[in-house]
Scaffold this motif. Structure first.
Motif, PDB file in Angstrom:
ATOM      1  N   VAL A   1      26.449  -3.458 -18.151  1.00  0.00           N
ATOM      2  CA  VAL A   1      25.333  -3.287 -17.213  1.00  0.00           C
ATOM      3  C   VAL A   1      24.488  -4.558 -17.145  1.00  0.00           C
ATOM      4  CG1 VAL A   1      23.227  -1.997 -16.712  1.00  0.00           C
ATOM      5  CG2 VAL A   1      25.270  -0.788 -17.520  1.00  0.00           C
ATOM      6  N   ASN A   2      24.119  -5.098 -18.289  1.00  0.00           N
ATOM      7  CA  ASN A   2      23.171  -6.211 -18.312  1.00  0.00           C
ATOM      8  C   ASN A   2      23.805  -7.557 -17.983  1.00  0.00           C
ATOM      9  OD1 ASN A   2      20.544  -4.941 -19.400  1.00  0.00           O
ATOM     10  ND2 ASN A   2      22.096  -4.171 -20.793  1.00  0.00           N
ATOM     11  N   VAL A   3      24.983  -7.822 -18.502  1.00  0.00           N
ATOM     12  CA  VAL A   3      25.596  -9.140 -18.309  1.00  0.00           C
ATOM     13  C   VAL A   3      26.585  -9.127 -17.146  1.00  0.00           C
ATOM     14  CG1 VAL A   3      26.855 -11.025 -19.401  1.00  0.00           C
ATOM     15  CG2 VAL A   3      25.289  -9.651 -20.766  1.00  0.00           C
ATOM     16  N   ARG A   4      27.579  -8.260 -17.218  1.00  0.00           N
ATOM     17  CA  ARG A   4      28.534  -8.200 -16.109  1.00  0.00           C
ATOM     18  C   ARG A   4      27.839  -7.783 -14.814  1.00  0.00           C
ATOM     19  NH1 ARG A   4      33.930  -8.197 -15.673  1.00  0.00           N
ATOM     20  NH2 ARG A   4      34.220  -7.961 -17.918  1.00  0.00           N
ATOM     21  N   GLY A   5      26.872  -6.883 -14.902  1.00  0.00           N
ATOM     22  CA  GLY A   5      26.150  -6.471 -13.706  1.00  0.00           C
ATOM     23  C   GLY A   5      25.426  -7.627 -13.049  1.00  0.00           C
ATOM     24  N   THR A   6      24.749  -8.450 -13.848  1.00  0.00           N
ATOM     25  CA  THR A   6      24.082  -9.631 -13.303  1.00  0.00           C
ATOM     26  C   THR A   6      25.094 -10.606 -12.724  1.00  0.00           C
ATOM     27  OG1 THR A   6      22.275  -9.366 -14.902  1.00  0.00           O
ATOM     28  CG2 THR A   6      22.505 -11.538 -13.870  1.00  0.00           C
ATOM     29  N   TRP A   7      26.177 -10.818 -13.435  1.00  0.00           N
ATOM     30  CA  TRP A   7      27.265 -11.698 -12.972  1.00  0.00           C
ATOM     31  C   TRP A   7      27.839 -11.218 -11.646  1.00  0.00           C
ATOM     32  CZ3 TRP A   7      30.181 -16.010 -13.769  1.00  0.00           C
ATOM     33  CH2 TRP A   7      31.517 -15.994 -13.393  1.00  0.00           C
ATOM     34  N   ASN A   8      28.128  -9.924 -11.560  1.00  0.00           N
ATOM     35  CA  ASN A   8      28.664  -9.365 -10.312  1.00  0.00           C
ATOM     36  C   ASN A   8      27.711  -9.609  -9.144  1.00  0.00           C
ATOM     37  OD1 ASN A   8      31.072  -8.368 -11.368  1.00  0.00           O
ATOM     38  ND2 ASN A   8      30.252  -6.318 -11.748  1.00  0.00           N
ATOM     39  N   CYS A   9      26.435  -9.399  -9.380  1.00  0.00           N
ATOM     40  CA  CYS A   9      25.459  -9.578  -8.304  1.00  0.00           C
ATOM     41  C   CYS A   9      25.386 -11.038  -7.865  1.00  0.00           C
ATOM     42  CB  CYS A   9      24.089  -9.086  -8.763  1.00  0.00           C
ATOM     43  SG  CYS A   9      23.968  -7.287  -8.895  1.00  0.00           S
ATOM     44  N   LEU A  10      25.266 -11.946  -8.803  1.00  0.00           N
ATOM     45  CA  LEU A  10      25.178 -13.362  -8.452  1.00  0.00           C
ATOM     46  C   LEU A  10      26.415 -13.817  -7.683  1.00  0.00           C
ATOM     47  CD1 LEU A  10      23.757 -14.781 -11.800  1.00  0.00           C
ATOM     48  CD2 LEU A  10      22.534 -14.624  -9.630  1.00  0.00           C
ATOM     49  N   ARG A  11      27.571 -13.380  -8.096  1.00  0.00           N
ATOM     50  CA  ARG A  11      28.822 -13.799  -7.447  1.00  0.00           C
ATOM     51  C   ARG A  11      28.907 -13.349  -6.005  1.00  0.00           C
ATOM     52  NH1 ARG A  11      33.905 -11.935  -9.562  1.00  0.00           N
ATOM     53  NH2 ARG A  11      34.838 -13.681  -8.457  1.00  0.00           N
ATOM     54  N   GLN A  12      28.317 -12.210  -5.687  1.00  0.00           N
ATOM     55  CA  GLN A  12      28.355 -11.708  -4.317  1.00  0.00           C
ATOM     56  C   GLN A  12      27.175 -12.200  -3.482  1.00  0.00           C
ATOM     57  OE1 GLN A  12      31.059 -10.234  -3.281  1.00  0.00           O
ATOM     58  NE2 GLN A  12      31.875 -10.275  -5.378  1.00  0.00           N
ATOM     59  N   GLN A  13      26.020 -12.355  -4.102  1.00  0.00           N
ATOM     60  CA  GLN A  13      24.813 -12.743  -3.365  1.00  0.00           C
ATOM     61  C   GLN A  13      24.822 -14.221  -2.980  1.00  0.00           C
ATOM     62  OE1 GLN A  13      22.184 -11.576  -6.457  1.00  0.00           O
ATOM     63  NE2 GLN A  13      22.154  -9.401  -5.862  1.00  0.00           N
ATOM     64  N   ILE A  14      25.231 -15.080  -3.891  1.00  0.00           N
ATOM     65  CA  ILE A  14      25.120 -16.524  -3.667  1.00  0.00           C
ATOM     66  C   ILE A  14      25.934 -16.995  -2.467  1.00  0.00           C
ATOM     67  CG2 ILE A  14      25.712 -18.769  -4.672  1.00  0.00           C
ATOM     68  CD1 ILE A  14      24.640 -17.653  -7.357  1.00  0.00           C
ATOM     69  N   PRO A  15      27.196 -16.581  -2.287  1.00  0.00           N
ATOM     70  CA  PRO A  15      27.931 -17.054  -1.110  1.00  0.00           C
ATOM     71  C   PRO A  15      27.274 -16.681   0.213  1.00  0.00           C
ATOM     72  CG  PRO A  15      29.452 -16.118  -2.707  1.00  0.00           C
ATOM     73  CD  PRO A  15      28.069 -15.793  -3.182  1.00  0.00           C
ATOM     74  N   VAL A  16      26.681 -15.496   0.274  1.00  0.00           N
ATOM     75  CA  VAL A  16      26.007 -15.071   1.499  1.00  0.00           C
ATOM     76  C   VAL A  16      24.768 -15.928   1.745  1.00  0.00           C
ATOM     77  CG1 VAL A  16      24.786 -13.150   2.600  1.00  0.00           C
ATOM     78  CG2 VAL A  16      26.903 -12.725   1.347  1.00  0.00           C
ATOM     79  N   MET A  17      24.038 -16.230   0.697  1.00  0.00           N
ATOM     80  CA  MET A  17      22.864 -17.090   0.843  1.00  0.00           C
ATOM     81  C   MET A  17      23.263 -18.512   1.238  1.00  0.00           C
ATOM     82  SD  MET A  17      20.452 -15.821  -2.319  1.00  0.00           S
ATOM     83  CE  MET A  17      19.836 -14.140  -2.382  1.00  0.00           C
ATOM     84  N   LEU A  18      24.349 -19.006   0.672  1.00  0.00           N
ATOM     85  CA  LEU A  18      24.822 -20.350   1.032  1.00  0.00           C
ATOM     86  C   LEU A  18      25.214 -20.426   2.503  1.00  0.00           C
ATOM     87  CD1 LEU A  18      27.040 -21.240  -2.068  1.00  0.00           C
ATOM     88  CD2 LEU A  18      24.820 -22.223  -1.484  1.00  0.00           C
TER      89      LEU A  18
END
Length: 262
Positions: free
Chosen positions: A123-140
């Protein structure tokens, strides 16, 4: 990133789309209400669909914009779907508060089961990782950057009495935050972490009910001798999500009642 300033005061988020995980209660729900009242469209993610829909309905009834997207941050596919829904519904993803977390207390390291360890880390580590991996490309690919806030804890800086894997996981969230900030800063994406002190959330109330001594220990660590209310954390998250914090990135920002001062 194009900076925009509307009105007075911090955390004005008009016309921004903000994704919030762990949004069904506590800090996540408080942040959703707070940023929606400041003009943001909020995309709400958590596992409890009924609570998400009720919160989205509350925000909409108050004149805000909200979308309930049930899902589990430990699932990359669920996170991908929520990010896509944000873009489909509101046209962009400008900011994200990766707040979902889970932990426990009361048991020493050698007493914890592998299942508890796995859940805390997922929840804490993989969850954060999953979110960053999906959010960053859209923001870029969007309109010049974005702002991301990850929820860490005072347990991300020292042992607090929480379970050892939780302490390790919240340290990892700060490390991942700094790495992401360094990698994407030149492309206009700011990434920060909140170092959250003990807060009266649903999760914390459950821990206190099981281990009453935790409340006294937690309050004793703070200069203010009290726990935070979720809204107090929400205000800090909203500031980091807004352009009012435009020169802040890679930071672990304490909102801890003074725990880090002593």
């Amino acid at each position: 990133m194009v900076f925009r300033s509307e009105g007075r005061g911090c955390a004005v988020l008009k016309d921004r789309t903000v994704m919030i995980t762990g949004a069904s209660s506590g800090i996540g729900a408080a942040t959703a209400r707070y940023v929606a009242a400041r003009g943001a469209a909020v995309v709400l993610m958590a596992r409890r669909e009924d609570k998400l829909k009720a919160l989205a309905g509350e925000i909409t009834a108050a004149g805000g914009r909200a979308l309930a997207c049930p899902g589990d941050v430990t699932s990359a596919e669920d996170v991908r779907g929520v990010v896509a829904a944000a873009v489909d519904s509101f046209g962009s993803l400008d900011a994200a508060f990766n707040n979902a977390g889970w932990g426990t207390a009361g048991a020493r390291l050698h007493e914890l089961s592998e299942d508890v360890y796995d859940r805390i880390m997922d929840v804490n580590v993989r969850g954060t990782w999953n979110c960053l991996r999906q959010q960053i490309p859209v923001m870029l690919a969007g309109n010049g950057g974005g702002a991301i806030v990850n929820t860490s804890s005072i347990a991300g800086q020292f042992a607090t009495g929480a379970a050892a894997p939780y302490v390790a996981a919240k340290h990892a969230v700060i490390g991942m935050t700094k790495a992401a900030a360094a990698e994407y800063g030149e492309q206009g994406i700011r990434v920060n972490a909140l170092v959250v002190g003990t807060t009266r959330t649903e999760l914390m109330e459950g821990v206190i009910e099981q281990y009453p001594e935790v409340e006294k220990q937690a309050v004793a660590r703070t200069v203010q001798r009290r726990m935070a209310e979720p809204l107090e954390i929400a205000r800090a998250a909203a500031w980091l999500l807004s352009d009012d914090s435009s020169f802040v990135t890679g930071a672990a920002v304490p909102v801890d009642g003074g725990c880090s001062a002593v």
